[in-house]
Design an enzyme around this catalytic site. Structure first.
Site, PDB file in Angstrom:
ATOM      1  N   GLY B  71      48.096  36.045  18.317  1.00 47.44           N
ATOM      2  CA  GLY B  71      48.128  37.455  18.694  1.00 47.44           C
ATOM      3  C   GLY B  71      47.572  38.393  17.642  1.00 47.44           C
ATOM      4  CB  CYS B 281      42.050  35.244  51.230  1.00 52.14           C
ATOM      5  SG  CYS B 281      40.273  34.921  51.172  1.00 52.14           S
ATOM      6  CB  CYS B 284      40.556  30.579  52.001  1.00 52.41           C
ATOM      7  SG  CYS B 284      41.515  31.498  50.776  1.00 52.41           S
ATOM      8  CB  CYS B 308      40.263  34.474  47.113  1.00 51.47           C
ATOM      9  SG  CYS B 308      41.582  33.633  47.953  1.00 51.47           S
ATOM     10  CB  CYS B 314      38.062  31.699  47.772  1.00 51.93           C
ATOM     11  SG  CYS B 314      38.152  32.411  49.427  1.00 51.93           S
TER      12      CYS B 314
END
Lengths: 276, 350
Positions: B71, B281, B284, B308, B314
């Site tokens: 970090g 979606c 899909c 998606c 997808c």
């Protein structure tokens, strides 16, 4: 019980030399060293604060009041050379030498400071509530509702309208900004609050209300305070004991009533006569 | 271009071009000559993986440092790249320093492999580093991405490189980098907490769409690049290594595998991911993926549909609508982001 004990506090701006302390002070009539040009903002200052007590520091502009107060509140000015010893109940080390983490935790939970200049103490773009909440969040509060409740409580105690809680601090009046600073200082129930000129820039009626409020809250919470002011009236109203400063030295100290009624030092006599 | 350049260019005999170990250097006689060289010689003359070895070593060193202090933002030189800063130059330098000839490389931009920027970065790596490229998340060794972490679970053999536009989460509350560096050193994040507090005051919940401030390993506050909140939880205790690289700001930071990554939130105002209120979606039918709105013109009317965001996954879901996000792993029920079909642990899927 003594909660804060300071001895030999000294703050010098400039290079400093061996003659600085001898050539400045009350007897020399200046706080600037004629040899090296350094300004001895305060020196040889000894004082102690008892639990729940209010200590006043008075003196004219440039007498070293703020420098002394900043040192007591563990503010650090990188341009100044500081010396002396500050001990605080429960810590056996000199607070002037502690590392950042200890200083930070003392500053968030034990010793609060109300700055002379509002911009040093508050972020004016945050809301008033946010400024107070910052203290709590820094101290590790993680429940939103608890923070909110405590901020509300403090706003009520310091008589700031609750309806203004979520407005940016820069839209507040001067008196409200002072109150926010005091609310922020009291947020984490500190043992000691250092106030540097708490009424500067306020008109007389607002001054009176802020002082009344502070006196009430101070007694209710039992918090000790160091109040710095050039205004004898403020110190007379709030302080149990008073120090008088001139040219960077403490020239007289004692119970506030004694100082007001029976000033010993010539300068203190002039100071009090000029008010009355 | 001056007249002289043009003359030089048309004559174009380059005595300065010499054969070196790395190939033929590009002529610097004139602009025309250089352009001509690029057309005829391609990228011959460039070092393997475009960057010279010293640069790659320096980037790797920064990455190792970043892994050692999760970090923490580690400065690095950030060379000029053949595209503008802010277009993923940090990500490219990190990827090119990581890639070897046996690696397979995938690049996504806003979740799509097909965007111009992604295709160009992929082609640069294929041309100079001689790597295979893929659009299949499970087949890639190194994945460079902007805005998204793929839907399919990443493994301990994969490395994710995120392009970062703004490195410091604290810049939102204070524009001074010097002050913010001090805050990081002291782990003093009070101002960011006030920002969250005021967010709740204003909106009733924490309403930060991307760049969600996140604590890494309980020490440093990190800006997890512009990934949506949806993806932030995937970084927590992940199996893969994530490198975050910023070209413009010349900083690299990292989330090593199995590091705790905790989005800042209040005990009573929890971190939430994006909600799509029951939308699926349109291609899909997935309801457990990160969806984006697409607006399509249909006989003069604009129709808004959800799709998606991860186009590669997808495509797989269109073949097999029940494909779980951990289908390629030995074990199933792997917790990865909000709600996979066989695991609902990661967040809410209203």
């Amino acid at each position: 019980m003594t909660i804060l004990d300071a001895s030999g506090i000294q703050t010098i701006y400039g290079p400093g030399c061996s003659e600085c302390l001898n050539t400045t002070g009350d007897h020399a009539g200046t706080n600037q060293c004629p040899h090296c040009g350094s300004v001895v903002a305060c020196a040889d200052a000894d004082l102690s604060v008892k639990s729940g007590e209010v200590l006043g520091i008075v003196g004219e502009s440039g007498s070293g009041k703020s420098s002394l107060a900043e040192t007591l509140a563990l503010e650090r000015d990188p341009e100044a050379t500081t010396d002396g010893k500050v001990s605080y109940a429960g810590y056996d080390r000199n607070l002037l030498d502690v590392d950042y983490q200890t200083r930070h935790s003392l500053r968030t939970s034990e010793i609060a400071f109300v700055h002379q200049h509002i911009r040093d103490g508050l972020d004016l773009d945050f809301t008033g509530g946010g400024n107070v909440a910052e203290k709590l969040l820094s101290a590790g509060w993680r429940s939103y509702e608890d923070v909110r409740e405590r901020v509300r409580e403090l706003f009520e105690a310091t008589e700031i309208p609750l309806a203004r809680m979520d407005d940016p601090t820069r839209t507040y009046s001067g008196g409200m900004q002072r109150r926010v600073q005091i609310a922020r200082a009291l947020a984490t129930d500190p043992e000691l609050v250092v106030l540097d000129e708490p009424t500067t820039g306020l008109d007389v009626s607002v001054q009176a209300r802020v002082l009344d409020m502070f006196r009430r809250v101070q007694r209710e919470e039992g918090v000790a305070a160091v109040v710095v002011s050039h205004d004898l009236g403020v110190v007379r109203l709030l302080a149990d004991r008073t120090l008088v400063m001139r040219h960077g030295r403490i020239i007289e100290s004692g119970l506030t009533d004694r100082i007001m009624e029976d000033p010993h030092h010539e300068y203190t006599q002039t100071l009090i006569n000029s008010v009355i | 271009m001056t007249e002289r350049d043009r003359n030089n260019g048309t004559e174009h005999i380059d005595p300065q071009v010499a054969e070196t170990d790395g190939g033929t250097a590009v002529s610097t006689d004139s602009v025309d000559a250089a352009l001509n060289d690029v057309e005829t010689k391609g990228v011959a003359g460039y070092n393997y993986a475009y960057l010279d070895e010293h640069t790659k070593r320096e980037v790797r060193r920064a990455m190792l440092k970043a892994v050692a202090i999760p970090g923490h933002q580690v400065p690095y030189a950030s060379r000029p790249m053949p595209l503008a800063r802010g277009w993923g130059t940090g990500g490219i330098q990190a990827s090119l320093s990581l890639l070897g000839p046996t690696d397979t490389f995938k690049v996504i931009d806003q979740g799509a492999d097909e965007s111009v920027n992604a295709a160009n970065i992929r082609r640069l790596a294929a041309d100079t580093a001689d790597v295979e490229t893929t659009t299949d998340t499970t087949a890639a060794d190194v994945i460079q991405s902007r805005h998204r972490i793929p839907e399919e679970v990443l493994t301990d053999e994969q490395r994710l490189v995120l392009q970062v536009p703004i490195t410091d989460a604290l810049r939102k509350v204070d524009p001074s980098d010097a002050a913010n560096r001090r805050r990081h050193a002291h782990q003093n994040y009070g101002k960011m907490w006030v920002h969250l507090y005021e967010n709740v005051v204003e909106y009733g919940e924490i309403n930060i769409a991307s760049r969600y401030p996140t604590m890494v390993a309980g020490r440093y506050l990190m800006d997890p690049s512009p990934i949506p909140r949806w993806d932030v939880t995937k970084l927590d205790d992940a199996d893969h290594l994530t490198i975050l690289a910023a070209g413009r700001e010349a900083r690299i930071y990292a989330v090593p595998p199995h590091t705790s990554v905790e989005p800042l939130a209040f005990e009573d105002r929890a971190f939430t991911v994006e909600r799509f209120s029951g939308q699926a979606c349109h291609a899909c039918g997935s309801t457990d993926t990160y969806l984006v709105e697409v607006s399509e013109e249909n006989e003069g009317d604009f129709e808004t549909r959800y799709a998606c965001n991860d186009s590669s996954f997808c495509a797989k879901r269109r073949e097999n609508p029940d494909l779980p996000k951990d289908h390629h792993l030995d074990q199933s029920g792997v917790d990865w982001g909000p709600g996979t079909p066989d695991s609902d642990m990661g967040g809410e899927t209203e």
